[in-house]
Design an enzyme around this catalytic site. Structure first.
Site, PDB file in Angstrom:
ATOM      1  CB  THR A  93       0.838   1.690  11.514  1.00 54.20           C
ATOM      2  OG1 THR A  93       0.341   1.808  10.178  1.00 54.20           O
ATOM      3  CG2 THR A  93       1.262   0.252  11.764  1.00 54.20           C
ATOM      4  CB  CYS A 274      -4.136   6.155   2.570  1.00 56.68           C
ATOM      5  SG  CYS A 274      -5.124   7.461   3.248  1.00 56.68           S
TER       6      CYS A 274
HETATM    7  C1  UDX Z   1      -4.940   7.552  -1.826  1.00 58.80           C
HETATM    8  C2  UDX Z   1      -6.114   7.085  -2.674  1.00 58.80           C
HETATM    9  O1  UDX Z   1      -5.875   7.425  -4.044  1.00 58.80           O
HETATM   10  C3  UDX Z   1      -7.408   7.727  -2.190  1.00 58.80           C
HETATM   11  O2  UDX Z   1      -8.510   7.211  -2.909  1.00 58.80           O
HETATM   12  C4  UDX Z   1      -7.580   7.424  -0.694  1.00 58.80           C
HETATM   13  O3  UDX Z   1      -8.721   8.087  -0.200  1.00 58.80           O
HETATM   14  C5  UDX Z   1      -6.366   7.868   0.092  1.00 58.80           C
HETATM   15  O4  UDX Z   1      -5.171   7.272  -0.455  1.00 58.80           O
HETATM   16  P1  UDX Z   1      -3.449   9.758  -1.710  1.00 58.80           P
HETATM   17  O5  UDX Z   1      -2.548   8.926  -0.854  1.00 58.80           O
HETATM   18  O6  UDX Z   1      -3.874  11.097  -1.235  1.00 58.80           O
HETATM   19  O7  UDX Z   1      -4.801   8.957  -2.018  1.00 58.80           O
HETATM   20  O8  UDX Z   1      -2.753   9.986  -3.141  1.00 58.80           O
HETATM   21  P2  UDX Z   1      -2.573   9.080  -4.448  1.00 58.80           P
HETATM   22  O9  UDX Z   1      -2.835   9.925  -5.619  1.00 58.80           O
HETATM   23  O10 UDX Z   1      -3.300   7.803  -4.381  1.00 58.80           O
HETATM   24  O11 UDX Z   1      -1.004   8.784  -4.441  1.00 58.80           O
HETATM   25  C6  UDX Z   1      -0.392   7.949  -3.475  1.00 58.80           C
HETATM   26  C7  UDX Z   1       1.070   7.767  -3.810  1.00 58.80           C
HETATM   27  O12 UDX Z   1       1.261   6.973  -4.974  1.00 58.80           O
HETATM   28  C8  UDX Z   1       1.820   9.082  -4.080  1.00 58.80           C
HETATM   29  O13 UDX Z   1       3.085   9.044  -3.470  1.00 58.80           O
HETATM   30  C9  UDX Z   1       1.940   9.107  -5.591  1.00 58.80           C
HETATM   31  O14 UDX Z   1       3.019   9.870  -6.035  1.00 58.80           O
HETATM   32  C10 UDX Z   1       2.131   7.622  -5.872  1.00 58.80           C
HETATM   33  N1  UDX Z   1       1.769   7.219  -7.247  1.00 58.80           N
HETATM   34  C11 UDX Z   1       0.488   7.390  -7.683  1.00 58.80           C
HETATM   35  C12 UDX Z   1       2.727   6.626  -8.074  1.00 58.80           C
HETATM   36  O15 UDX Z   1       3.888   6.463  -7.681  1.00 58.80           O
HETATM   37  N2  UDX Z   1       2.351   6.223  -9.332  1.00 58.80           N
HETATM   38  C13 UDX Z   1       1.082   6.363  -9.796  1.00 58.80           C
HETATM   39  O16 UDX Z   1       0.828   5.957 -10.951  1.00 58.80           O
HETATM   40  C14 UDX Z   1       0.123   6.970  -8.953  1.00 58.80           C
END
Ligand code: UDX
Ligand code: ADP
Length: 460
Positions: A93, A274
């Site tokens: 950002t 992301c």
């Molecule tokens: C995400 C997308 O899932 C992926 O498809 C994209 O390419 C990049 O962004 P990422 O950020 O690596 O991937 O991890 P992700 O598993 O999506 O988790 C993101 C955040 O959400 C983490 O902090 C995780 O702990 C949180 N989360 C995830 C929750 O709090 N609850 C959930 O049910 C799922």
């Protein structure tokens, strides 16, 4: 050995590194060169201690590095040698000027395009792998179209891997998106990329579309995923007030086939490089087109996430006799999720900074992310200790705050932990991973997310 073709990737980060390793692993007929301006990063990609921790990554890199996978800082040579060039640089950002705090900073993307323009010795296919705003391909094309000698075809091929499960996501993707211009040259370039993925991805999972749909689909997927978490986190606040249990609510909602049960886990807040960035990016684009209601709708997803992180700390302060000054707090987990060393936008950063502002003494425990945690907290005022040993962290501590769902935290002897802590002892489980009833029976005062607390305090 002679290779069919050479593929280069500019950017050896959390996306470029694992993605190219898997391409090299699955396509031995291609030579893959991953380049980066960051010498230290490349040195680590060539060492035994890779800069990215991902289950299964070490094995793949060991298998193909030096055979058809190479990590280098020689960007010029890689661009010259490759016909297909992935661009996987960071698009953070913007922290200055127009769109500050919201628009994506495209300077790394542009400088990659300029490097390609400068060093190209023939026609090239440029694959946009970094998450970008819609119509970024056009910007890349603008830079490249300056060339009078060569033709550059720009494709959009967003990456959907999630950290911690990157290798599995790359080996077995739900879909691979390839966007191109609908011109004969665009379609020809697209087919070349399809051919690479078809080495291991079933053909029906390789989806081709126009560039703008492909670019927007990536932003929209992340926005939808983040929106689910903010929705469940918003409800977790209500659960705590009315005595409902967010895990039961999640389960009941998720049993509806139309909704599905994934990404409904309440937490201290989502992190990662992301979600926030991509939603802000989407918000900025909507604003640019005057779609203010649409922008406000998506912005709320980020605002609820900030609210959830703040609420977690406010709750700690209120329950721990309204002051944290000089209290010792063991923070279990700093990575933004389990199975990664990545801490970007981790909820732990916000939580720990707030704990320090309250003058708490913090000890951070994490099996993989301490190195990054130290960088994130550099220059922050207050006392912070770091250890990989949870038993050491809890000595004389008043509270444990669970911020990352690492399995190791579930496998600890909490009787022993309790015996080492100051009383009354508190557990704030920001991931709902611990056995709350067991902890309560041991003597802890337990505060899950979205569930009634279990405390030994008598109501007066
Ligand atoms: C995400 C997308 O899932 C992926 O498809 C994209 O390419 C990049 O962004 P990422 O950020 O690596 O991937 O991890 P992700 O598993 O999506 O988790 C993101 C955040 O959400 C983490 O902090 C995780 O702990 C949180 N989360 C995830 C929750 O709090 N609850 C959930 O049910 C799922
Ligand atoms: P992501 O999570 O999207 O992979 P990272 O920040 O982990 O993002 O990785 C992006 C990488 O791109 C960094 O290692 C950075 O040094 C590299 N990079 C940025 N700009 C350039 C450039 N112009 N040439 C080569 N590498 C670059």
């Amino acid at each position: 050995m002679s290779f069919k073709e050479t593929i280069a990737c500019i950017g050896a980060g959390y996306v470029g590194g694992p993605t190219m390793s898997v391409i090299a692993y699955k396509c031995p007929q291609y030579k893959v060169i991953v380049v980066d301006i960051n010498e230290e990063r490349i040195r680590r990609w060539n060492s035994d201690l890779l800069p990215v921790y991902e289950p299964g990554l070490d094995e793949i890199v060991k298998e193909v590095r030096g055979k058809n996978l190479f990590f280098s800082t020689d960007i010029e040579a890689a661009i010259k040698e490759a016909n297909i060039i992935f661009v996987s640089v960071n698009t953070p950002t913007k922290e200055y000027g127009e769109g500050k705090g919201m628009a994506p900073d495209l300077r790394y993307l542009e400088s990659s395009a300029r490097q390609i323009l400068k060093y190209a010795n023939g026609d090239k296919i440029v694959v946009e792998k970094s998450t970008v705003p819609v119509r970024a391909a056009e910007e890349i094309k603008r830079v490249l179209s300056v060339s009078e000698k060569y033709h550059f075809e720009v494709l959009s091929n967003p990456e959907f891997l999630a950290e911690g499960s990157a290798i599995n996501d790359l080996l077995f993707p739900d879909r691979v998106l390839i966007g191109s211009e609908e011109t004969p040259q665009g379609i020809k370039a697209r087919e070349k990329l399809v051919e690479i993925y078809a080495n291991w991805v079933p053909r029906e999972k390789i989806i081709t579309s126009n560039i703008w749909s492909s670019e927007l689909s990536k932003l929209a997927s992340n926005a939808f995923l983040a929106q689910r978490i903010s929705s469940i986190n918003a409800l977790s606040a209500l659960c705590e007030k009315v005595g409902a249990d967010i895990e039961e609510v999640s389960k009941n909602i998720g049993l509806d086939n139309r909704i599905g049960n994934k990404f409904l886990k309440a937490s201290v807040g989502f992190g990662g490089s992301c979600f926030k960035k991509d939603i802000l990016n989407l918000v900025y684009i909507c604003k640019t087109y005057g779609l203010n209601e649409v922008a406000d709708y998506w912005l709320k997803v980020v605002e609820i996430n900030e609210y959830q992180k703040n609420r977690f700390v406010t709750n700690m302060i209120r329950e721990m006799l309204s002051t944290l000054a000089d209290k010792k707090i063991a923070v279990f987990g700093f990575a933004f999720k389990a199975n990664t060393n990545d801490t970007r936008e981790s909820a732990a950063i916000t939580v720990v900074k707030k704990l320090l502002e309250e003058k708490a003494i913090v000890t951070i425990v994490d099996p993989k992310a301490l190195e990054n945690a130290k960088k994130d907290l550099e220059g922050v005022k207050g006392i912070v200790n770091y250890t990989e040993d949870p038993y050491e962290a809890v000595k004389d501590a008043d509270a444990i705050a669970v911020l990352t769902e690492w399995d190791v935290f579930k496998q600890i002897d909490y009787e022993k932990i309790y015996s080492l802590m100051r009383k009354p002892s508190f557990v704030f489980d920001g991931r709902n991973i611990l056995d709350h009833k067991l902890l309560y029976s041991i003597g802890f005062n337990v505060y899950p997310i979205g569930k009634p607390p279990l405390t030994h305090f008598k109501k007066i």
